[in-house]
Enzyme design. Structure first.
Site, PDB file in Angstrom:
ATOM      1  N   GLY A   9       0.698  -1.391   0.048  1.00  0.00           N
ATOM      2  CA  GLY A   9       0.131  -0.078  -0.091  1.00  0.00           C
ATOM      3  C   GLY A   9       0.917   1.208  -0.103  1.00  0.00           C
ATOM      4  N   THR A  11       1.515   3.671  -2.237  1.00  0.00           N
ATOM      5  CA  THR A  11       1.167   4.690  -2.862  1.00  0.00           C
ATOM      6  C   THR A  11      -0.126   5.496  -1.983  1.00  0.00           C
ATOM      7  N   GLN A  13      -2.169   6.794   1.397  1.00  0.00           N
ATOM      8  CA  GLN A  13      -1.932   8.014   2.210  1.00  0.00           C
ATOM      9  C   GLN A  13      -0.973   7.344   3.451  1.00  0.00           C
ATOM     10  N   ASP A  14      -1.158   6.408   3.944  1.00  0.00           N
ATOM     11  CA  ASP A  14      -0.439   6.004   5.145  1.00  0.00           C
ATOM     12  C   ASP A  14       0.874   5.444   4.722  1.00  0.00           C
ATOM     13  N   ALA A  81      -4.919  -2.439   0.803  1.00  0.00           N
ATOM     14  CA  ALA A  81      -6.343  -2.912   0.752  1.00  0.00           C
ATOM     15  C   ALA A  81      -7.405  -1.959  -0.053  1.00  0.00           C
ATOM     16  N   SER A 124      -8.869  -1.938  11.437  1.00  0.00           N
ATOM     17  CA  SER A 124      -9.616  -0.876  11.534  1.00  0.00           C
ATOM     18  C   SER A 124     -10.747  -0.672  12.246  1.00  0.00           C
ATOM     19  N   GLU A 126     -13.634   0.128  11.835  1.00  0.00           N
ATOM     20  CA  GLU A 126     -14.985  -0.403  11.102  1.00  0.00           C
ATOM     21  C   GLU A 126     -15.367  -1.701  11.684  1.00  0.00           C
ATOM     22  N   TYR A 148     -16.412  -4.263   3.591  1.00  0.00           N
ATOM     23  CA  TYR A 148     -14.813  -3.949   3.762  1.00  0.00           C
ATOM     24  C   TYR A 148     -14.670  -4.246   5.420  1.00  0.00           C
ATOM     25  N   LYS A 152     -11.839  -6.855   6.876  1.00  0.00           N
ATOM     26  CA  LYS A 152     -10.771  -6.713   7.909  1.00  0.00           C
ATOM     27  C   LYS A 152     -11.213  -7.501   9.380  1.00  0.00           C
ATOM     28  N   HIS A 178      -8.094   8.348  10.157  1.00  0.00           N
ATOM     29  CA  HIS A 178      -7.062   9.360  10.323  1.00  0.00           C
ATOM     30  C   HIS A 178      -6.833   9.821   8.928  1.00  0.00           C
TER      31      HIS A 178
HETATM   32  P1  NAP Z   1      -5.421   4.017   0.648  1.00  0.00           P
HETATM   33  O1  NAP Z   1      -4.976   5.456   0.496  1.00  0.00           O
HETATM   34  O2  NAP Z   1      -6.834   3.881   0.032  1.00  0.00           O
HETATM   35  O3  NAP Z   1      -4.268   3.315   0.308  1.00  0.00           O
HETATM   36  C1  NAP Z   1      -4.388   1.899  -0.062  1.00  0.00           C
HETATM   37  C2  NAP Z   1      -3.201   1.130  -1.040  1.00  0.00           C
HETATM   38  O4  NAP Z   1      -3.674  -0.137  -0.986  1.00  0.00           O
HETATM   39  C3  NAP Z   1      -2.863   2.001  -1.913  1.00  0.00           C
HETATM   40  O5  NAP Z   1      -1.373   2.188  -2.241  1.00  0.00           O
HETATM   41  C4  NAP Z   1      -3.347   0.925  -3.079  1.00  0.00           C
HETATM   42  O6  NAP Z   1      -2.858   1.158  -4.411  1.00  0.00           O
HETATM   43  C5  NAP Z   1      -3.041  -0.601  -2.505  1.00  0.00           C
HETATM   44  N1  NAP Z   1      -3.743  -1.354  -3.024  1.00  0.00           N
HETATM   45  C6  NAP Z   1      -5.086  -1.619  -3.500  1.00  0.00           C
HETATM   46  N2  NAP Z   1      -5.395  -2.840  -3.902  1.00  0.00           N
HETATM   47  C7  NAP Z   1      -4.234  -3.506  -4.107  1.00  0.00           C
HETATM   48  C8  NAP Z   1      -3.795  -4.708  -4.416  1.00  0.00           C
HETATM   49  N3  NAP Z   1      -4.765  -5.256  -4.910  1.00  0.00           N
HETATM   50  N4  NAP Z   1      -2.634  -5.128  -4.513  1.00  0.00           N
HETATM   51  C9  NAP Z   1      -1.667  -4.282  -3.957  1.00  0.00           C
HETATM   52  N5  NAP Z   1      -1.692  -2.913  -3.359  1.00  0.00           N
HETATM   53  C10 NAP Z   1      -3.142  -2.737  -3.306  1.00  0.00           C
HETATM   54  O7  NAP Z   1      -5.624   3.726   2.349  1.00  0.00           O
HETATM   55  P2  NAP Z   1      -4.904   4.493   3.667  1.00  0.00           P
HETATM   56  O8  NAP Z   1      -5.633   5.691   4.086  1.00  0.00           O
HETATM   57  O9  NAP Z   1      -3.582   4.722   3.433  1.00  0.00           O
HETATM   58  O10 NAP Z   1      -4.858   3.171   4.648  1.00  0.00           O
HETATM   59  C11 NAP Z   1      -3.857   2.171   4.786  1.00  0.00           C
HETATM   60  C12 NAP Z   1      -4.598   0.785   5.524  1.00  0.00           C
HETATM   61  O11 NAP Z   1      -5.003   1.126   6.604  1.00  0.00           O
HETATM   62  C13 NAP Z   1      -5.677   0.219   4.577  1.00  0.00           C
HETATM   63  O12 NAP Z   1      -5.524  -1.079   4.672  1.00  0.00           O
HETATM   64  C14 NAP Z   1      -6.748   0.789   5.308  1.00  0.00           C
HETATM   65  O13 NAP Z   1      -7.827  -0.182   5.105  1.00  0.00           O
HETATM   66  C15 NAP Z   1      -6.241   0.990   6.643  1.00  0.00           C
HETATM   67  N6  NAP Z   1      -7.132   1.649   7.651  1.00  0.00           N
HETATM   68  C16 NAP Z   1      -7.166   3.123   7.253  1.00  0.00           C
HETATM   69  C17 NAP Z   1      -7.662   3.840   8.087  1.00  0.00           C
HETATM   70  C18 NAP Z   1      -7.754   5.489   7.648  1.00  0.00           C
HETATM   71  O14 NAP Z   1      -8.441   6.124   8.506  1.00  0.00           O
HETATM   72  N7  NAP Z   1      -7.013   5.891   6.889  1.00  0.00           N
HETATM   73  C19 NAP Z   1      -7.942   3.531   9.382  1.00  0.00           C
HETATM   74  C20 NAP Z   1      -8.001   2.102   9.796  1.00  0.00           C
HETATM   75  C21 NAP Z   1      -7.553   1.463   8.800  1.00  0.00           C
HETATM   76  P3  NAP Z   1      -3.069   1.930  -5.494  1.00  0.00           P
HETATM   77  O15 NAP Z   1      -2.655   3.378  -5.239  1.00  0.00           O
HETATM   78  O16 NAP Z   1      -2.410   1.346  -6.744  1.00  0.00           O
HETATM   79  O17 NAP Z   1      -4.467   1.964  -5.322  1.00  0.00           O
HETATM   80  N1  GDD Z   2     -17.098   8.999   1.748  1.00  0.00           N
HETATM   81  C1  GDD Z   2     -18.169   9.831   1.941  1.00  0.00           C
HETATM   82  N2  GDD Z   2     -18.953  10.615   1.145  1.00  0.00           N
HETATM   83  N3  GDD Z   2     -18.642   9.702   3.316  1.00  0.00           N
HETATM   84  C2  GDD Z   2     -19.898  10.496   3.525  1.00  0.00           C
HETATM   85  C3  GDD Z   2     -20.517  11.076   2.494  1.00  0.00           C
HETATM   86  C4  GDD Z   2     -19.813  11.170   1.428  1.00  0.00           C
HETATM   87  O1  GDD Z   2     -20.354  12.034   0.645  1.00  0.00           O
HETATM   88  N4  GDD Z   2     -21.541  11.871   3.078  1.00  0.00           N
HETATM   89  C5  GDD Z   2     -21.395  11.229   4.387  1.00  0.00           C
HETATM   90  N5  GDD Z   2     -20.500  10.552   4.769  1.00  0.00           N
HETATM   91  C6  GDD Z   2     -20.429   9.864   5.956  1.00  0.00           C
HETATM   92  C7  GDD Z   2     -20.057   8.305   5.790  1.00  0.00           C
HETATM   93  O2  GDD Z   2     -21.491   7.566   5.743  1.00  0.00           O
HETATM   94  C8  GDD Z   2     -19.356   7.994   7.006  1.00  0.00           C
HETATM   95  O3  GDD Z   2     -20.374   7.711   8.161  1.00  0.00           O
HETATM   96  C9  GDD Z   2     -18.333   9.006   7.343  1.00  0.00           C
HETATM   97  O4  GDD Z   2     -18.972  10.330   6.447  1.00  0.00           O
HETATM   98  C10 GDD Z   2     -16.944   8.722   6.857  1.00  0.00           C
HETATM   99  O5  GDD Z   2     -16.905   8.173   5.616  1.00  0.00           O
HETATM  100  P1  GDD Z   2     -15.492   8.020   5.029  1.00  0.00           P
HETATM  101  O6  GDD Z   2     -14.585   9.013   5.042  1.00  0.00           O
HETATM  102  O7  GDD Z   2     -15.836   7.372   3.643  1.00  0.00           O
HETATM  103  O8  GDD Z   2     -14.666   6.949   5.979  1.00  0.00           O
HETATM  104  P2  GDD Z   2     -15.093   5.525   6.828  1.00  0.00           P
HETATM  105  O9  GDD Z   2     -15.287   5.787   8.243  1.00  0.00           O
HETATM  106  O10 GDD Z   2     -16.337   4.904   6.144  1.00  0.00           O
HETATM  107  O11 GDD Z   2     -14.007   4.531   6.437  1.00  0.00           O
HETATM  108  C11 GDD Z   2     -12.685   5.078   6.863  1.00  0.00           C
HETATM  109  O12 GDD Z   2     -12.061   4.957   7.835  1.00  0.00           O
HETATM  110  C12 GDD Z   2     -12.178   3.620   8.373  1.00  0.00           C
HETATM  111  C13 GDD Z   2     -11.751   3.447   9.805  1.00  0.00           C
HETATM  112  O13 GDD Z   2     -13.021   3.657  10.784  1.00  0.00           O
HETATM  113  C14 GDD Z   2     -11.627   4.333   5.822  1.00  0.00           C
HETATM  114  O14 GDD Z   2     -10.358   4.919   5.713  1.00  0.00           O
HETATM  115  C15 GDD Z   2     -11.690   3.004   5.850  1.00  0.00           C
HETATM  116  O15 GDD Z   2     -10.523   2.334   5.314  1.00  0.00           O
HETATM  117  C16 GDD Z   2     -11.024   2.754   7.534  1.00  0.00           C
HETATM  118  O16 GDD Z   2     -11.049   1.598   7.977  1.00  0.00           O
END
Ligand code: NAP
Ligand code: GDD
Length: 326
Positions: A9, A11, A13-14, A81, A124, A126, A148, A152, A178
């Site tokens: 992952g 490329t 954000q994290d 992911a 997560s 989630e 999703y 997870k 985050h």
């Molecule tokens: P992100 O920005 O969506 O990054 C996901 C990464 O996974 C990208 O580099 C993507 O590559 C890569 N990927 C997707 N499908 C793949 C595949 N089939 N094979 C190899 N790589 C693949 O997510 P993030 O926010 O950085 O989050 C990092 C991890 O933490 C994820 O597992 C996410 O579910 C988990 N997480 C995130 C949060 C949050 O709030 N950010 C919270 C809890 C857990 P491409 O650039 O090619 O698409």
């Molecule tokens: N994306 C999005 N777009 N969300 C919206 C919108 C919209 O137009 N309007 C309201 N929301 C609400 C969603 O229904 C959700 O309750 C909240 O905003 C946050 O949505 P997201 O930013 O898409 O994040 P998430 O909480 O569903 O999931 C993210 O956080 C998880 C950790 O709890 C992702 O980063 C997951 O990968 C991560 O695991």
């Protein structure tokens, strides 16, 4: 001796913030990148000369085996992911393949080729889903509300099982939302910061959103990748929640983002569209990260309003740059 790390992952954000952190700490850093018709390295453009990028896909076992063999990792961070909850309702099978089974493929590659490596799994909040208590910590039961979240949970338990069955050093970071200026554009915070910046520059009039009442515990991503690293420095594998401990509604984030841009009549710029509602929503997530504070000394600093400011100002500035005549 220089430590080697493999980040899947890379490329995302994290991945981008984590690779920066690991480089600063003197690691030899390998990033797994999947083949796309047009490379997607915007988040890591500034890092490509300092890390080794390896081709691989979480769907393809042999590419993961090769990446683990080539990087000889001391630490593996599985961040790859299909991470967008909304898409997981439309592509549940793909999400299960990548986000669920993909983690097991990573574990299998490590079991075969780097059994002494320490492994971080991006779990997560989630997974908590339909919560029966607040705040949520490491002992809160899982009740995922999306494909999703289900994937997870599967990956989480696979990690626990590889720890117990094969003695691998595998730890889960159960992280709450985050965000940052590098967040994908479809996630709520970035969709709003980018939309507000466009309205500020006169490039758009409205943002189309779904449920404004959902509440999330939003932190700043660079602080959360530091937690990932700390989790793998702990003497034994374990699972830790990462969160700010504060929850805010989507509505509050929207209001704050418009306030940062100096726009007071935010309601006239927001359209509610049924398409952005989820078939099953998580209404309230708020984490309790006291275990991470007590054992790892980790505590996030960036507050909700600071986060909105960082993101909106970054988007306003980046649109400014892109509109300058060349
Ligand atoms: P992100 O920005 O969506 O990054 C996901 C990464 O996974 C990208 O580099 C993507 O590559 C890569 N990927 C997707 N499908 C793949 C595949 N089939 N094979 C190899 N790589 C693949 O997510 P993030 O926010 O950085 O989050 C990092 C991890 O933490 C994820 O597992 C996410 O579910 C988990 N997480 C995130 C949060 C949050 O709030 N950010 C919270 C809890 C857990 P491409 O650039 O090619 O698409
Ligand atoms: N994306 C999005 N777009 N969300 C919206 C919108 C919209 O137009 N309007 C309201 N929301 C609400 C969603 O229904 C959700 O309750 C909240 O905003 C946050 O949505 P997201 O930013 O898409 O994040 P998430 O909480 O569903 O999931 C993210 O956080 C998880 C950790 O709890 C992702 O980063 C997951 O990968 C991560 O695991």
């Amino acid at each position: 001796m220089t430590k080697s790390a493999l980040v899947t992952g890379a490329t995302g954000q994290d991945g981008s913030f984590l690779m920066e952190l690991l480089l600063k700490k003197g690691y030899e850093v390998h990033g797994l990148v999947r083949r796309l018709s047009i490379p997607n390295i915007g988040n890591i453009q500034h890092l490509v000369d300092h890390v080794t990028l390896l081709d691989g896909d979480l769907i393809d076992q042999s590419s993961l085996n090769a990446a683990v063999k080539e990087s000889g990792p001391d630490e593996v961070y599985n961040l790859a992911a299909q991470s967008f909850v909304g898409t997981s309702f439309v592509q549940p099978v793909l999400t299960g393949e990548i986000t669920g089974l993909g983690a097991v493929r990573v574990l299998e590659a490590i079991r075969a080729y780097a059994p002494d490596a320490r492994v971080y799994q991006a779990s997560s909040s989630e997974m908590f889903g339909k919560v029966d208590r607040e705040p949520q910590d490491e002992s809160t039961p899982f009740h995922p509300r999306s494909p999703y979240g289900v994937a997870k949970v599967y990956a989480y338990w696979a990690c626990v099982n590889y720890r117990e069955a094969h003695g691998l050093f595998v730890s889960n970071g159960i992280l709450f939302n985050h965000e940052s200026e590098r967040r994908g554009l479809e996630f709520l915070t970035r969709k709003v910061s980018n939309g507000v910046a466009k309205i500020h520059h006169g490039l758009a009039k409205t943002i189309s959103l779904g449920n404004l009442d959902a509440r999330r515990d939003w932190g700043y991503a660079p602080e959360f990748v530091d937690l990932m690293w700390r989790i793998l420095q702990h003497k034994q594998p374990d699972d830790f929640v990462g969160a700010t401990g504060e929850a805010h509604s989507v509505r509050e984030f929207v209001e704050e983002a418009f306030r940062v841009a100096g726009i007071s009549d935010w309601e006239t710029h927001v359209k509610i569209d049924e398409r952005h509602f989820r078939p099953s929503e998580i209404y309230n997530l708020r984490g309790d990260a006291r275990k991470a504070k007590r054992i790892l000394g980790w505590q996030p600093k960036t507050k909700f309003k600071d986060l909105a400011k960082i993101m909106v100002e970054a988007d306003i500035e980046s649109l400014n740059e892109s509109r300058k005549p060349r």
